[in-house]
Design an enzyme around this catalytic site. Structure first.
Site, PDB file in Angstrom:
ATOM      1  N   HIS A 106       1.243  19.517  71.287  1.00 23.94           N
ATOM      2  CA  HIS A 106       1.595  20.112  71.679  1.00 23.94           C
ATOM      3  C   HIS A 106       3.379  20.990  71.781  1.00 23.94           C
ATOM      4  CE1 HIS A 106      -0.732  16.758  73.196  1.00 23.94           C
ATOM      5  NE2 HIS A 106      -1.587  17.641  73.318  1.00 23.94           N
ATOM      6  N   TRP A 164     -17.286  16.865  79.390  1.00 24.85           N
ATOM      7  CA  TRP A 164     -16.815  18.799  79.928  1.00 24.85           C
ATOM      8  C   TRP A 164     -18.530  19.688  79.854  1.00 24.85           C
ATOM      9  CZ3 TRP A 164     -12.799  18.427  75.078  1.00 24.85           C
ATOM     10  CH2 TRP A 164     -11.486  17.232  75.709  1.00 24.85           C
TER      11      TRP A 164
HETATM   12  N1  GLN Z   1     -11.338  16.861  66.332  1.00 29.02           N
HETATM   13  C1  GLN Z   1     -11.019  17.086  67.314  1.00 29.02           C
HETATM   14  C2  GLN Z   1      -9.220  18.180  66.577  1.00 29.02           C
HETATM   15  O1  GLN Z   1      -9.126  17.709  65.622  1.00 29.02           O
HETATM   16  C3  GLN Z   1     -10.291  16.407  68.715  1.00 29.02           C
HETATM   17  C4  GLN Z   1      -9.813  17.194  69.844  1.00 29.02           C
HETATM   18  C5  GLN Z   1      -9.446  16.070  70.749  1.00 29.02           C
HETATM   19  O2  GLN Z   1      -9.595  15.521  70.813  1.00 29.02           O
HETATM   20  N2  GLN Z   1      -9.402  17.045  71.896  1.00 29.02           N
HETATM   21  O3  GLN Z   1      -9.035  19.421  67.264  1.00 29.02           O
END
Ligand code: GLN
Ligand code: ZN
Length: 774
Positions: free
Chosen positions: A709, A576
């Site tokens: 989600h 990223w």
């Molecule tokens: N530790 C991060 C969270 O809980 C993990 C996020 C992710 O996997 N994209 O937001």
């Protein structure tokens, strides 16, 4: 006697431009339209204005042929869905009612109709909407947008080349529509789709297009014989059309391999080929295939998806070789400039040395033009640019930023033993069981708790100077205290501090690591109106001091229950960010891993009994071609182990990945040697648990039981059902109970209700297990 300049054999072009505008005007206009504050007419004007500005900028920079049709209000694959009439049944009425409303309905969904699925555009961080097709799909041509944008550019006096997603790539990216019988191959619709492309090409020809570009990046992936035959067929048909524009078939993101002779052998007038990085092999392959005598070759020699200065001498060498292989050579960026930020000029906070090594879209455009001039008229005409380029590259190569002897020595000293925990997993579990003393089926979360408006305000207040660092820290600590109190009350077993201090799980660490550079305006489209500002891995990476320890120890000081430390893993840190192109990715990963390893060690020393290292990007970074995957997985898993292997047996290492399909990397997941992995599983009804069992995955697993989600709150009953399914695949002493992913996008009421149900479900299942075993 006057000397006549040599004929211009080289033009300059690009395949696409960032869409958003200098201050993300497009985002504001589109979101304003969604909220009813901007009319369709105004949105259309904003969009047309941005296109005009982009073309003007390209033309003024010296681009001979500007792209049209690359602009999009949301996504260019969704635009292609409209162009070929592949609107899913459930969105037909909306699209028929109002084209723009229907367009956004497909992108974002409505109360009654789910949006198209979204996934990554090849191995970039851009997400496209996945076309849905089935045996009943009837394609119809709608060239309105393509013709309209071409007409706009021509009316302004530009030489323009429409850019379309090609028919083979369109079908290879498509998925069977919901309800279509398994085994249906979208590519089987090719014969039906080609007449639609023929129609669009004819319309573009009638509107004045001399050339049309058809993008076929899917051809740089491993393709079956049948798929290659389909590509041959597609371009035999389109090439064989009567009155049509000249065709330029473009590929990017890698080596064409077996597809190169297929395209070279098809009756099209030109190919656009990527020659950057690992795609440099296309040069030898093109020569071996006999080149493109008499035809047009567009040479992507400027990396369109990374942000580093081009090496002019290297590019000119490539271009000069190519001159002998084609009738005409144009210089281009390797892919659309959509994947890089707009301009380095506003980045006044970046160290000027580093800034001189960077090239965003505007700088890349200038590079393309300079190279084209050098190619057409000889290097003498670009002597000044060559000298400046050479000096900038030399300053990068010699800089203490890119060559920190301490970091280099530490990386060189890494031994295999540093990348392995001293005790095997079985021994570690025993030590951890005693140390942690957790119940059967321990409950935990993935790390983040809701990112509230108050937290965002606190960060904005800090940036604006309305509060000082101490004031900000106090707000974060108050949030952590609240998160800990809630988790104790809810009865969770392994607590987290909630990550309130992190706006972004990569940016937060990047800001604290030496060698990383942040941009202020370097926005890149992630999907729709979402833009990200990836940090830049500019130099050797080191950690000046602890990054998370104070938050985790503060959280631990508030509770007797174990608190899990929370870090972003090295592979995700690379995935990223914009990565260095002056050393192998594995070397950069190793440096990041060593910095994170120090953090892991410090967390352990501060009394953190469990540490989670998130690697949500491990799978998405998988190279496009199977042959490139084993070396990638080797360095990626090694970097993870290097991060996590410096701890005692009783310190439990967790990892987390958020996707439900990963049959192809189960053995890599095993190679991470983490003690516990949490994964997304709620929506796929625990399929992942069964996949892991089928692969005899030996470690502890937390398949998610709560789909974070969705705003839906799963009931206790749903959760116990999922847990019973999980127990069919994973023995009780290896099963953890947790949500699918972090809770940062959820609200507090959703979070409390869902986690209360999750804990109740865990207790119920524990009681069932106790009564059956006693
Ligand atoms: N530790 C991060 C969270 O809980 C993990 C996020 C992710 O996997 N994209 O937001
Ligand atoms: Zn996740």
């Amino acid at each position: 006697m006057t000397s006549t300049p040599p004929p211009v054999t080289a033009g300059a072009t690009v395949y696409g431009h960032p869409r958003q505008g200098g201050s993300r005007e497009l985002k504001r206009a589109v979101e304003g339209y969604w909220r009813g504050r901007v009319t369709a007419g105004v949105l259309g004007e904003v969009a047309a204005g941005l296109r005009r500005a982009n073309w003007r900028q390209l033309a003024e920079a010296g681009i001979d042929e500007v792209p049209t049709g690359d602009f999009s209000l949301y996504d260019h694959v969704l635009d292609t869905v409209v162009m070929v009439g592949a609107v899913p049944e459930r969105h037909r009425a909306a699209v028929a009612g109002a084209a723009l409303g229907g367009y956004f309905a497909m992108a974002r969904g409505t109360q009654d109709a789910a949006p198209l699925e979204m996934t990554k555009w090849f191995d970039t961080n851009y997400h496209y909407l996945v076309p849905e097709v089935g045996p009943g799909t009837v394609f119809t041509a709608d060239s309105t947008r393509q013709v309209g944008e071409l007409a706009e550019a021509l009316a302004l006096g530009y030489a323009a080349r429409p850019v379309l997603v090609g028919p083979v790539t369109f079908l290879l990216l498509a998925r069977p529509a919901p309800g279509v019988t398994a085994g249906f191959e979208p590519l089987s619709l090719l014969e039906r789709l080609l007449p639609v492309y023929a129609r669009v090409l004819a319309d573009l020809r009638a509107a004045g297009a001399e050339w049309v570009q058809l993008d076929e990046p899917a051809l740089v992936q491993d393709r079956s014989g049948a798929e290659l035959e389909a590509a041959a067929r597609a371009y035999a048909v389109l090439g064989g059309l009567g009155d049509r524009p000249r065709l330029l078939v473009a590929s990017y993101f890698g080596r064409l391999g077996e597809a190169l002779p297929v395209l070279a052998g098809s009756p099209v007038e030109g190919l656009a080929v990527d020659f950057t990085g690992p795609a440099a092999g296309n040069l030898a392959a093109l020569a071996a295939a006999g080149g493109l005598p008499g035809r047009r070759l567009v040479a992507g020699v400027v990396d369109g998806r990374n942000i580093w200065l081009n090496d002019f001498e290297e590019s000119l060498a490539t271009l000069n070789t190519l001159l002998g292989l084609a009738g005409r050579v144009d210089v281009a960026a390797s892919c659309s400039l959509l994947h890089v930020p707009l301009d380095t000029a506003p980045e006044t906070d970046i160290d000027p040395a580093v800034l001189s090594w960077l090239a965003f879209a505007r700088q890349k455009t200038a590079e393309v033009v300079t190279l084209a001039r050098g190619l057409a008229q000889g290097p003498g005409v670009i002597a000044a640019e060559l000298a400046a380029n050479r000096a900038a590259l030399a300053s990068r190569a010699d800089s203490p930023i890119t060559h920190d002897p301490v970091v280099r020595a530490r990386a060189a000293a890494v031994t295999d033993a540093d990348t392995r925990r001293p005790q095997p997993y079985a021994e570690r579990t025993t030590a951890q069981r005693e140390h942690l003393n957790l119940p059967l089926l321990p409950t935990t979360t993935i790390g983040s708790f809701p990112q509230t408006a108050e937290l965002r305000t606190a960060r904005a207040d800090l940036r604006a100077g309305r509060i000082d660092a101490a004031g900000y820290e106090a707000r974060i600590r108050a949030e952590i205290a609240g998160v800990i109190a809630f988790q104790e009350e809810a009865g969770l077993d392994v607590l987290v501090h909630g990550e309130p201090e992190r706006g972004d799980m990569v940016q937060y660490f990047a800001e604290q690591l030496t060698g990383y550079v942040a941009t202020r305006h370097g926005w890149v489209q992630s999907y729709g109106t979402r833009y990200v500002r990836p940090p830049v891995l500019a130099g050797d990476i080191s950690r000046p001091g602890p990054m998370t320890v104070r938050w985790t120890t503060y959280a631990q000081s508030l509770t007797d229950r174990p608190v899990k430390g929370m870090l972003t893993g090295p592979v995700t840190m690379l995935a990223w960010s914009f990565v260095r192109d002056d050393q192998p990715l594995g070397d950069t990963a190793r440096q990041v891993a060593l910095a994170l390893r120090q953090e892991v060690t410090d967390l352990e020393a501060a009394g953190t009994p469990l540490i989670q290292v998130d690697e949500p990007a491990l799978r998405e970074t998988l190279p496009l071609r199977a042959a490139d995957r084993p070396p990638y997985l080797a360095w990626a898993t090694e970097a993870f182990r290097l991060t996590t292997s410096g701890v005692r047996a009783e310190t439990q290492i967790h990892t987390h990945m958020c996707y439900a399909e990963f049959g192809d990397i189960v053995s890599a997941i095993d190679d991470l040697d983490a003690d516990v992995i949490s994964l997304e599983a709620a929506r796929s009804r625990m399929r992942i648990a069964h996949e892991l069992a089928a692969h005899h995955y030996p470690r502890q697993t937390g398949p998610g039981v709560y789909d974070i989600h969705s705003p839906r709150i799963p009931t206790t009953n749903e959760t116990t059902t999922l847990l019973r399914q999980a127990l069919n695949a994973i023995p009780a002493d290896r099963l953890w109970i947790n949500p699918d992913c972090g809770l940062k996008t959820r609200t507090w009421p959703e979070t409390t209700a869902s986690l209360h149900n999750l804990v109740t479900a865990a207790r119920q299942i524990r009681a069932e297990l106790a009564s059956t075993t006693s």
